[in-house]
Motif scaffolding. Structure first.
Motif, PDB file in Angstrom:
ATOM      1  N   GLU A  20       0.830  -1.209   0.000  1.00  0.00           N
ATOM      2  CA  GLU A  20       0.000   0.000   0.000  1.00  0.00           C
ATOM      3  C   GLU A  20       0.868   1.265   0.000  1.00  0.00           C
ATOM      4  O   GLU A  20       0.617   2.201  -0.764  1.00  0.00           O
ATOM      5  N   VAL A  21       1.901   1.278   0.831  1.00  0.00           N
ATOM      6  CA  VAL A  21       2.799   2.440   0.899  1.00  0.00           C
ATOM      7  C   VAL A  21       3.507   2.643  -0.437  1.00  0.00           C
ATOM      8  O   VAL A  21       3.567   3.762  -0.964  1.00  0.00           O
ATOM      9  N   LEU A  22       4.039   1.561  -1.008  1.00  0.00           N
ATOM     10  CA  LEU A  22       4.773   1.676  -2.273  1.00  0.00           C
ATOM     11  C   LEU A  22       3.867   2.124  -3.418  1.00  0.00           C
ATOM     12  O   LEU A  22       4.258   2.944  -4.251  1.00  0.00           O
ATOM     13  N   GLU A  23       2.651   1.603  -3.471  1.00  0.00           N
ATOM     14  CA  GLU A  23       1.723   2.016  -4.522  1.00  0.00           C
ATOM     15  C   GLU A  23       1.343   3.486  -4.378  1.00  0.00           C
ATOM     16  O   GLU A  23       1.229   4.205  -5.368  1.00  0.00           O
ATOM     17  N   ARG A  24       1.159   3.936  -3.138  1.00  0.00           N
ATOM     18  CA  ARG A  24       0.842   5.340  -2.892  1.00  0.00           C
ATOM     19  C   ARG A  24       1.995   6.226  -3.346  1.00  0.00           C
ATOM     20  O   ARG A  24       1.794   7.245  -4.012  1.00  0.00           O
ATOM     21  N   TRP A  25       3.222   5.848  -2.973  1.00  0.00           N
ATOM     22  CA  TRP A  25       4.384   6.635  -3.387  1.00  0.00           C
ATOM     23  C   TRP A  25       4.537   6.652  -4.903  1.00  0.00           C
ATOM     24  O   TRP A  25       4.922   7.664  -5.477  1.00  0.00           O
ATOM     25  N   ARG A  28       1.472   9.016  -6.361  1.00  0.00           N
ATOM     26  CA  ARG A  28       1.210  10.347  -5.833  1.00  0.00           C
ATOM     27  C   ARG A  28       2.139  11.367  -6.486  1.00  0.00           C
ATOM     28  O   ARG A  28       3.353  11.193  -6.508  1.00  0.00           O
ATOM     29  N   PRO A  29       1.602  12.471  -7.027  1.00  0.00           N
ATOM     30  CA  PRO A  29       2.458  13.448  -7.715  1.00  0.00           C
ATOM     31  C   PRO A  29       3.385  14.225  -6.789  1.00  0.00           C
ATOM     32  O   PRO A  29       4.389  14.764  -7.246  1.00  0.00           O
ATOM     33  N   SER A  30       3.082  14.278  -5.491  1.00  0.00           N
ATOM     34  CA  SER A  30       3.934  15.043  -4.584  1.00  0.00           C
ATOM     35  C   SER A  30       5.108  14.235  -4.032  1.00  0.00           C
ATOM     36  O   SER A  30       5.949  14.778  -3.321  1.00  0.00           O
ATOM     37  N   THR A  31       5.185  12.957  -4.360  1.00  0.00           N
ATOM     38  CA  THR A  31       6.306  12.130  -3.918  1.00  0.00           C
ATOM     39  C   THR A  31       7.560  12.535  -4.691  1.00  0.00           C
ATOM     40  O   THR A  31       7.496  12.742  -5.905  1.00  0.00           O
ATOM     41  N   PRO A  32       8.714  12.668  -4.041  1.00  0.00           N
ATOM     42  CA  PRO A  32       9.946  12.929  -4.781  1.00  0.00           C
ATOM     43  C   PRO A  32      10.154  11.854  -5.864  1.00  0.00           C
ATOM     44  O   PRO A  32       9.901  10.671  -5.634  1.00  0.00           O
ATOM     45  N   GLN A  33      10.595  12.277  -7.035  1.00  0.00           N
ATOM     46  CA  GLN A  33      10.664  11.369  -8.178  1.00  0.00           C
ATOM     47  C   GLN A  33      11.596  10.190  -7.958  1.00  0.00           C
ATOM     48  O   GLN A  33      11.340   9.091  -8.435  1.00  0.00           O
ATOM     49  N   GLY A  34      12.663  10.387  -7.222  1.00  0.00           N
ATOM     50  CA  GLY A  34      13.572   9.272  -6.934  1.00  0.00           C
ATOM     51  C   GLY A  34      12.884   8.197  -6.113  1.00  0.00           C
ATOM     52  O   GLY A  34      13.018   6.996  -6.376  1.00  0.00           O
ATOM     53  N   LEU A  35      12.125   8.613  -5.121  1.00  0.00           N
ATOM     54  CA  LEU A  35      11.408   7.671  -4.275  1.00  0.00           C
ATOM     55  C   LEU A  35      10.299   6.962  -5.056  1.00  0.00           C
ATOM     56  O   LEU A  35      10.063   5.770  -4.871  1.00  0.00           O
ATOM     57  N   ALA A  36       9.625   7.684  -5.949  1.00  0.00           N
ATOM     58  CA  ALA A  36       8.586   7.071  -6.782  1.00  0.00           C
ATOM     59  C   ALA A  36       9.199   6.020  -7.714  1.00  0.00           C
ATOM     60  O   ALA A  36       8.630   4.930  -7.895  1.00  0.00           O
ATOM     61  N   LEU A  37      10.354   6.317  -8.287  1.00  0.00           N
ATOM     62  CA  LEU A  37      11.042   5.358  -9.154  1.00  0.00           C
ATOM     63  C   LEU A  37      11.407   4.094  -8.379  1.00  0.00           C
ATOM     64  O   LEU A  37      11.166   2.974  -8.842  1.00  0.00           O
ATOM     65  N   ARG A  38      11.945   4.268  -7.182  1.00  0.00           N
ATOM     66  CA  ARG A  38      12.329   3.122  -6.360  1.00  0.00           C
ATOM     67  C   ARG A  38      11.112   2.287  -5.985  1.00  0.00           C
ATOM     68  O   ARG A  38      11.181   1.059  -5.954  1.00  0.00           O
ATOM     69  N   SER A  39       9.999   2.956  -5.734  1.00  0.00           N
ATOM     70  CA  SER A  39       8.768   2.234  -5.407  1.00  0.00           C
ATOM     71  C   SER A  39       8.304   1.392  -6.595  1.00  0.00           C
ATOM     72  O   SER A  39       7.923   0.233  -6.426  1.00  0.00           O
TER      73      SER A  39
END
Length: 161
Positions: A20-25, A28-39
């Motif tokens: 759930e946390v990884l899918e949200r990251w 979500r457009p406000s997540t830093p792009q590096g963290l979204a990529l890792r997710s």
């Protein structure tokens, strides 16, 4: 499916909270792009996909996918955050920075109307460039005071204005 050569990637398993946390990251457009990529990398790894396939989908290298897959296995969701960068430690303490800011805002030198970087540097025992960096970081401009300065005559009024 074609058989691939090389090391077997580390198996990633997610519980429902982590997913759930990884899918949200990831969405979500406000997540830093590096963290979204890792997710997205970890979510792909949890589906059992190969590193090269995940890399092609998210637009990075296989080495990057392998790195974040391993970091997740070792550290969980917290392992996906950036680690502190290398470099020398700060030499100017928070107390010294606070002293400079307070003196700039609340005091004036005895022999001048406002602080210069040189006079402040002499007073607090830092370099002129350090004072400049502190002032720039806090948006301080001691030479630009609000209020009336040096006005000796009233403004000229023009006819028709």
């Amino acid at each position: 499916m074609e058989k691939r050569r090389g090391r077997r990637p580390v198996v990633v398993t997610l519980d429902s909270d982590e997913r759930e946390v990884l899918e949200r990251w990831a969405r979500r457009p406000s997540t830093p792009q590096g963290l979204a990529l890792r997710s997205r990398i970890v979510l792909g790894a949890a589906e059992g996909r190969a590193n090269v396939d995940i890399a092609a989908e998210v637009g990075c290298s296989g080495v990057t996918v392998s790195k974040w897959r391993n970091r997740f296995v070792l550290g969980g969701v917290e392992g996906l955050y950036d680690l502190p960068r290398s470099g020398p430690p700060r030499r100017i303490s928070d107390e010294k920075v606070e002293e400079v800011v307070v003196k700039t805002l609340e005091e004036t030198p005895t022999d001048a109307t406002h602080w210069s970087t040189r006079s402040m540097a002499r007073r607090v025992g830092l370099s002129q460039s350090s004072i400049h960096r502190i002032w720039r970081a806090f948006g301080l401009k001691p030479h630009r005071r609000r209020g009336v300065q040096g006005v000796t005559r009233p403004p000229v009024r023009r006819k028709g204005a």
